[in-house]
Enzyme design. Structure first.
Site, short mmCIF file in Angstrom:
data_model
loop_
_atom_site.label_atom_id
_atom_site.label_comp_id
_atom_site.label_asym_id
_atom_site.label_seq_id
_atom_site.Cartn_x
_atom_site.Cartn_y
_atom_site.Cartn_z
N ASP A 18 -35.12 26.86 24.22
CA ASP A 18 -34.64 28.22 23.93
C ASP A 18 -33.57 28.60 24.94
O ASP A 18 -33.78 28.49 26.15
CB ASP A 18 -35.82 29.19 23.99
N ASP A 34 -35.53 34.49 23.50
CA ASP A 34 -36.36 35.12 22.48
C ASP A 34 -37.67 34.37 22.23
O ASP A 34 -38.49 34.78 21.41
CB ASP A 34 -35.60 35.30 21.17
N ASP A 66 -33.49 26.85 19.78
CA ASP A 66 -32.32 27.14 18.96
C ASP A 66 -31.33 25.98 19.01
O ASP A 66 -31.51 25.01 19.76
CB ASP A 66 -31.66 28.44 19.41
N ASP A 103 -32.89 18.22 7.25
CA ASP A 103 -34.12 18.38 6.48
C ASP A 103 -33.80 19.21 5.23
O ASP A 103 -33.44 20.38 5.33
CB ASP A 103 -35.17 19.11 7.33
N ASP A 128 -37.71 16.76 1.84
CA ASP A 128 -39.07 17.27 2.04
C ASP A 128 -39.82 17.37 0.72
O ASP A 128 -39.29 17.90 -0.27
CB ASP A 128 -38.99 18.66 2.69
N GLU A 155 -40.05 12.21 1.69
CA GLU A 155 -41.40 12.30 2.22
C GLU A 155 -42.36 11.80 1.14
O GLU A 155 -42.48 12.39 0.08
CB GLU A 155 -41.72 13.75 2.58
N HIS A 215 -43.88 16.51 12.78
CA HIS A 215 -44.23 17.93 12.80
C HIS A 215 -45.45 18.27 11.96
O HIS A 215 -45.99 19.36 12.06
CB HIS A 215 -43.03 18.75 12.31
N ASP A 216 -45.88 17.33 11.11
CA ASP A 216 -47.06 17.56 10.27
C ASP A 216 -48.30 16.85 10.79
O ASP A 216 -49.31 16.76 10.08
CB ASP A 216 -46.77 17.08 8.84
#
Length: 570
Positions: free
Chosen positions: A41, A45, A49, A118, A219, A273, A340-341
């Site tokens: 970051d 925030d 990013d 993605d 995806d 995927e 990430h899954d």
């Protein structure tokens, strides 16, 4: 040589080359996935990013990766952390601007790193202008962009939703009809049977390809073709979800059309995927003569370790060996164990205790970069980041976790066992902020992080490992160099050795005159093995080793806990 400059023009195609005999940059690549809002970051925030990636470009170059895949950063109401897109050609303000994206992709290309976007086009957000129009009137131009079941036909046939325990249909009063959603009700499925929808997708891909994107990760793409006859599926069908909901024959026509309109016109690759239920399904997606996708991405390996009971190394070897054998002549595989899954690499497939976290993470990274196929590596695994302990459901914000919890309650499951398993395998484990240093919030942000930082960041972080030659990070860097310098690890044949050994995964890679022996002890105990291939080997033949002073005695070697060693036999 990878492209070193940002280029919006069309580039010559090499995307059809997917057999072992044809070399391609995406086969030789080492891919690193970034979960953007947890990486770095720069504006305080609490969310990572695009400028955070820009800030860490030299770091990415230093660890030796050659491709970066970043999770969605497009405009979205963020119901599913960006996997619900409301504008496919706009950057979500949380992540920056289009100028920030241009600067990032230029910086990546300048460092000879490719970029993979993605693409989430099985569904859109319910806040996309298409769905807003579609749900306002049956006469709207976008109504047929989605799947609808008019109420006058009665109740729609049951469809399972992966994220919604109430099922896959939601009612819209304005059109007196139900729309279909594979995931949440905020993610209505797009109607790929409509050629206008497909052209919209190709226009989006063209937009990003001309901005310099080198590849697309599609995806949930195995689900884009729906059963339009709408029969009642048999009870319990959702247990074999792909069979009933994925890879319908029409999908191949869509992919061929995508190849002709986009993939074949640019030097890009596409990976979807999921691969279906059989090897034939997978080959039909990626064999070069099909002109569809370029790479297969299966779930068999990550599905092995879904509970704290762990997995069998024999099953692990079996999965990777059977897939390699099936793709030894045609097609190409992605090799991965985390993303990430999924929960963290070392917590699921290694040993995240203080005694063995370092060596077992080194072993797993060695394995991933020693196999035939393109290795997919996940941010934080290069330093051995671990699962974060979350024993209370109140701490889970992920819609998948909440949906599973509600489903378990509804089914009367043992909730203590459910939470214990969730704590082990939840994908939230793989989404905690990157651990850069020992300062507050692990150097990830100066604000309040969107997700709690793992408390072990003071011990596990980049800064601490950069100067330690025996760290996970230092070993990772050495292994990426080994991969790049040895084409045998990319294109070479794979031969499984000691198939029945319950502690050691041993295999050979061979290409022309080059041969490498890979020995991996997936155990916290020493293991003595005997192989004829070891005869005459000395320390000069060691390619990489996560221990020092390993000796071979004749045809025998004693592997230390989680030892990973490669010998050159050429």
């Amino acid at each position: 040589m990878l492209n070193s400059v940002y280029n919006k023009k069309q580039k010559p195609s090499t995307a059809g080359e997917t057999t072992q005999s044809n070399k391609s940059w995406w086969k030789e690549g080492i891919l690193y996935q970034i979960y953007l809002q947890s990486f770095k970051d720069t504006d305080g925030d609490g969310f990572g990013d695009l400028n955070g990636v820009v800030e860490k470009l030299d770091y990415l170059k230093s660890i030796g990766i050659t491709m970066v895949w970043i999770t969605p950063f497009l405009e979205s109401p963020m119901v599913d952390n960006g996997y619900d897109v409301s504008d496919y050609k706009a950057i979500h303000p949380r992540y920056g601007t289009m100028e920030d994206f241009d600067r990032m992709i230029y910086g990546l290309h300048e460092r000879e790193i490719k970029f993979v976007l993605d693409m989430v086009v099985n569904h859109s957000s319910d806040q996309h202008k298409w769905f807003k129009g579609a749900s306002s009137s049956r006469d709207n131009e976008y109504y047929d962009y989605y799947h609808w079941w008019p109420a006058e036909k009665g109740e729609p046939p049951y469809r399972h939703s992966l994220f919604d325990p109430e099922g896959g249909w939601d009612y819209v009063e304005a059109v007196d009809a139900y729309y279909l959603h594979t995931f949440t009700g905020n993610q209505p499925d797009l109607n790929w049977e409509n050629p206008k929808v497909r052209q919209e997708v190709y226009d989006i891909m063209k937009f990003w390809a001309e901005k310099g994107v080198d590849g697309f990760r599609m995806d949930a793409f195995q689900f884009v073709s729906k059963d339009t006859t709408w029969p009642e599926f048999p009870e319990g069908h959702e247990k074999d979800y792909v069979k009933w909901y994925g890879l319908r024959p029409e999908l191949h026509g869509y992919l061929n059309e995508m190849y002709n309109k986009i993939i074949g016109k640019y030097n890009v690759f596409a990976v979807a995927e999921g691969t279906g239920s059989t090897f034939e399904d997978a080959h039909n997606l990626v064999d070069s003569d099909r002109n569809e996708l370029q790479m297969a991405y299966h779930f068999d390996a990550v599905n092995l370790s879904q509970t704290p009971k762990g997995y069998s190394l024999l099953d692990f070897k079996g999965v990777f060996s059977k897939w390699d054998n099936a793709f030894s002549e045609k097609g190409w595989l992605a090799i991965y164990l985390s993303n990430h899954d999924n929960a963290r690499l070392v917590s699921r497939f290694g040993n995240d205790s203080d005694d063995f976290r370092t060596v077992s993470t080194q072993l797993l990274n060695t394995f991933l970069m020693s196999m035939r196929g393109t290795p997919y590596l996940y941010y934080g695994d290069e330093i051995g980041m671990t699962n974060i302990d979350m024993p209370n459901i109140e701490e889970y914000t992920d819609i998948e976790a909440q949906g599973k919890y509600q489903s378990a309650l509804k089914a009367g499951a043992d909730m203590e066992e459910f939470i214990n398993t969730l704590n082990y395998n939840s994908r939230e484990n793989g989404r905690t902020p990157m651990q850069w240093d020992a300062s507050e919030n692990a150097g990830f942000t100066t604000g309040d992080p969107w997700r709690r930082v793992n408390p072990n960041y003071t011990e596990i972080n980049v800064a601490k490992q950069k100067t330690d030659p025996n760290s996970v990070l230092s070993h990772f860097k050495r292994m990426t160099e080994v991969r790049k310098k040895n084409p045998v690890l990319v294109y070479g044949d794979y031969t499984l050795l000691l198939p029945e050994h319950e502690q050691v995964y041993a295999f050979a890679r061979e290409l022309d005159e080059d041969k490498i022996l890979v020995l991996l002890n997936f155990s916290e105990s020493e293991s003595e093995i005997e192989l004829v291939e070891l005869q005459g080997l000395t320390s000069e033949k060691v390619v990489i080793d996560n221990y020092e002073g390993t000796a071979v005695e004749g045809t025998c070697i004693t592997l230390r806990p989680y030892q990973a060693i490669l010998f050159s036999l050429g």
